[in-house]
Write a protein that holds these residues in place. Structure first.
Motif, PDB file in Angstrom:
ATOM      1  N   UNK A   1      -5.417   1.578   0.410  1.00 43.49           N
ATOM      2  CA  UNK A   1      -5.756   0.321  -0.079  1.00 43.49           C
ATOM      3  C   UNK A   1      -6.598   0.521  -1.358  1.00 43.49           C
ATOM      4  N   UNK A   2      -7.327   1.510  -1.542  1.00 46.03           N
ATOM      5  CA  UNK A   2      -8.051   1.498  -3.104  1.00 46.03           C
ATOM      6  C   UNK A   2      -7.157   2.377  -3.964  1.00 46.03           C
ATOM      7  N   UNK A   3      -6.305   2.989  -3.481  1.00 51.71           N
ATOM      8  CA  UNK A   3      -5.016   3.881  -4.596  1.00 51.71           C
ATOM      9  C   UNK A   3      -4.266   2.497  -5.086  1.00 51.71           C
ATOM     10  N   UNK A   4      -4.001   1.417  -4.170  1.00 54.98           N
ATOM     11  CA  UNK A   4      -2.969   0.415  -4.546  1.00 54.98           C
ATOM     12  C   UNK A   4      -3.817  -0.329  -5.467  1.00 54.98           C
TER      13      UNK A   4
ATOM     14  N   UNK B   1       3.006   0.762 -10.419  1.00 52.94           N
ATOM     15  CA  UNK B   1       2.637   0.778 -11.596  1.00 52.94           C
ATOM     16  C   UNK B   1       3.390  -0.549 -12.494  1.00 52.94           C
ATOM     17  N   UNK B   2       4.841  -0.250 -12.388  1.00 55.11           N
ATOM     18  CA  UNK B   2       5.595  -1.099 -13.197  1.00 55.11           C
ATOM     19  C   UNK B   2       5.515  -2.603 -12.753  1.00 55.11           C
ATOM     20  N   UNK B   3       5.529  -2.830 -11.390  1.00 54.71           N
ATOM     21  CA  UNK B   3       5.241  -4.142 -10.916  1.00 54.71           C
ATOM     22  C   UNK B   3       4.005  -4.907 -11.337  1.00 54.71           C
ATOM     23  N   UNK B   4       2.689  -3.934 -11.326  1.00 47.98           N
ATOM     24  CA  UNK B   4       1.839  -4.486 -11.911  1.00 47.98           C
ATOM     25  C   UNK B   4       1.688  -4.635 -13.420  1.00 47.98           C
ATOM     26  N   UNK B   5       2.430  -3.899 -14.029  1.00 49.38           N
ATOM     27  CA  UNK B   5       2.542  -4.274 -15.575  1.00 49.38           C
ATOM     28  C   UNK B   5       3.232  -5.546 -15.769  1.00 49.38           C
ATOM     29  N   UNK B   6       4.409  -6.027 -14.738  1.00 50.86           N
ATOM     30  CA  UNK B   6       5.110  -7.411 -14.879  1.00 50.86           C
ATOM     31  C   UNK B   6       4.068  -8.353 -14.718  1.00 50.86           C
ATOM     32  N   UNK B   7       3.081  -8.166 -13.624  1.00 46.45           N
ATOM     33  CA  UNK B   7       2.059  -9.238 -13.281  1.00 46.45           C
ATOM     34  C   UNK B   7       1.019  -9.374 -14.238  1.00 46.45           C
ATOM     35  N   UNK B   8       0.619  -8.272 -15.048  1.00 42.66           N
ATOM     36  CA  UNK B   8      -0.346  -8.324 -15.894  1.00 42.66           C
ATOM     37  C   UNK B   8       0.134  -9.429 -17.079  1.00 42.66           C
TER      38      UNK B   8
ATOM     39  N   UNK C   1      -4.936  -1.144 -13.264  1.00 43.30           N
ATOM     40  CA  UNK C   1      -4.727  -0.640 -14.625  1.00 43.30           C
ATOM     41  C   UNK C   1      -3.472  -0.921 -15.144  1.00 43.30           C
ATOM     42  N   UNK C   2      -2.427  -1.246 -14.071  1.00 38.55           N
ATOM     43  CA  UNK C   2      -1.072  -1.826 -14.579  1.00 38.55           C
ATOM     44  C   UNK C   2      -1.133  -3.082 -15.307  1.00 38.55           C
TER      45      UNK C   2
ATOM     46  N   UNK D   1       0.758  -0.986   0.003  1.00 37.08           N
ATOM     47  CA  UNK D   1      -0.016   0.141   0.047  1.00 37.08           C
ATOM     48  C   UNK D   1       1.052   1.428   0.109  1.00 37.08           C
ATOM     49  N   UNK D   2       2.057   1.187   0.336  1.00 32.81           N
ATOM     50  CA  UNK D   2       3.011   2.157   0.726  1.00 32.81           C
ATOM     51  C   UNK D   2       3.961   2.413  -0.688  1.00 32.81           C
ATOM     52  N   UNK D   3       4.046   1.524  -1.646  1.00 30.23           N
ATOM     53  CA  UNK D   3       4.718   1.607  -2.744  1.00 30.23           C
ATOM     54  C   UNK D   3       4.721   2.733  -3.444  1.00 30.23           C
ATOM     55  N   UNK D   4       5.704   3.580  -3.835  1.00 32.87           N
ATOM     56  CA  UNK D   4       5.628   4.609  -4.796  1.00 32.87           C
ATOM     57  C   UNK D   4       4.969   4.255  -6.007  1.00 32.87           C
ATOM     58  N   UNK D   5       4.197   5.213  -6.679  1.00 32.20           N
ATOM     59  CA  UNK D   5       3.231   4.923  -7.614  1.00 32.20           C
ATOM     60  C   UNK D   5       4.116   4.417  -8.922  1.00 32.20           C
ATOM     61  N   UNK D   6       5.223   4.657  -9.217  1.00 27.71           N
ATOM     62  CA  UNK D   6       5.978   4.363 -10.506  1.00 27.71           C
ATOM     63  C   UNK D   6       6.323   2.685 -10.247  1.00 27.71           C
TER      64      UNK D   6
END
Length: 290
Positions: free
Chosen positions: A118-121, A44-51, A127-128, A36-41
């Motif tokens: 939580x919702x921000x994450x 996002x990048x880790x989410x891109x990898x997961x997708x 979207x990532x 929940x406290x990860x920086x935005x970028x």
């Protein structure tokens, strides 16, 4: 008898015992705070990898189910085992997956994460994951992977997408609930492992079960549905295949109720239930079943 106190016993260097459910709960809460406290970028990048990772699992699954010589059960079970590749990459390699991150609700329930965090994450990771999935769709399409097995790979993608769009919204919602119930149980069980082999062995059966049963995972659908839609827009559909349902409206018809169902199954039936059992009922410092 000596009055000198004996030195505290040191934990073993090697421990083959799985972590207890109470220890898993504490670990997931701590990880939830970090997520929940990860920086935005970074998030996002880790989410891109997961997708992309879940998409690779879906690609592997498609290779299996495109084999017409396999029986229904064999294709579903073997396809589910192949699909597990996606969650293996996410958990072992480290990435941010929306469905697994529904377990952040445990840290939220303990007051360690705010509703906004939580919702921000969830929004950033969702979207990532979508970006990563669509990126893989482009690579797969350009590689002509869909032409394998005499075009049966592409036909399998189309058939899978059409079957995902066909059910009504209520059915899709409950398919989403059951899917993320199993996915978050896979994450929960993987946290019990002390080695890579432990983690992989723990997650394979829940993940393969949701695939074999035909339940709905929103991130996997971010791969299947756009890929099928791209095929319809580039003339890559066999003339005898009815692809009329594979539209943008059809994609939203699937993703909206499936996403809501995934949240209900993961955050509600796994995260909230385990939180109530191991935190609310027995107290934060309880080590029941340790």
């Amino acid at each position: 008898m000596s009055d000198q106190a004996s030195p505290p016993q040191q934990p073993p260097i090697f421990n083959l015992n799985a972590y207890s459910p109470a220890q898993i709960k504490e670990a997931i809460e701590k990880v939830g705070v970090k997520k929940a406290n990860l920086p935005f970028l970074a998030s996002l990048m880790l989410a891109v990898i997961a997708g992309g990772s879940i998409g690779l699992g879906a690609l592997y699954y498609t290779v299996i189910v495109s084999d017409a010589e396999l029986s229904f059960a064999a294709a579903r079970v073997m396809g589910g085992l192949a699909f597990s590749l996606g969650l293996v990459i996410v958990l072992v390699g480290g990435a941010e997956l929306f469905t697994g991150n529904n377990l952040i609700v445990m840290a939220w329930a303990s007051g360690d994460v705010s509703t906004r965090e939580m919702l921000r994450n969830w929004v950033v990771v969702y979207f990532g994951n979508l970006i990563g999935s669509i990126g893989l769709v482009g690579l797969v399409f350009l590689s002509h992977h869909l032409d394998m097995n005499g075009g049966r790979i592409g036909l399998s993608v189309l058939s899978t997408a059409a079957a995902k769009i066909q059910p009504d919204a209520v059915t899709l919602f409950f398919k989403g609930v059951l899917c993320n119930l199993l996915v978050c149980l896979a994450v929960w069980l993987a946290y019990a492992g002390r080695s890579v082999i432990d983690k992989i062995g723990a997650l394979i059966f829940p993940v393969s079960a949701f695939i074999a049963a035909g339940f709905e995972h929103c991130v996997a659908n971010m791969y299947f549905l756009p890929l099928a839609w791209l095929m319809t827009r580039t003339g890559s559909v066999p003339p005898d295949f009815d692809a009329s349902a594979i539209t943008m409206a059809g994609i939203f018809h699937n993703l909206v109720p499936v996403t809501l169902g995934n949240i209900a199954g993961g955050a509600g039936l796994v995260g909230a239930m385990y939180w109530m059992i191991y935190r609310s009922a027995f107290g934060k410092q309880d080590t029941i079943m340790k």
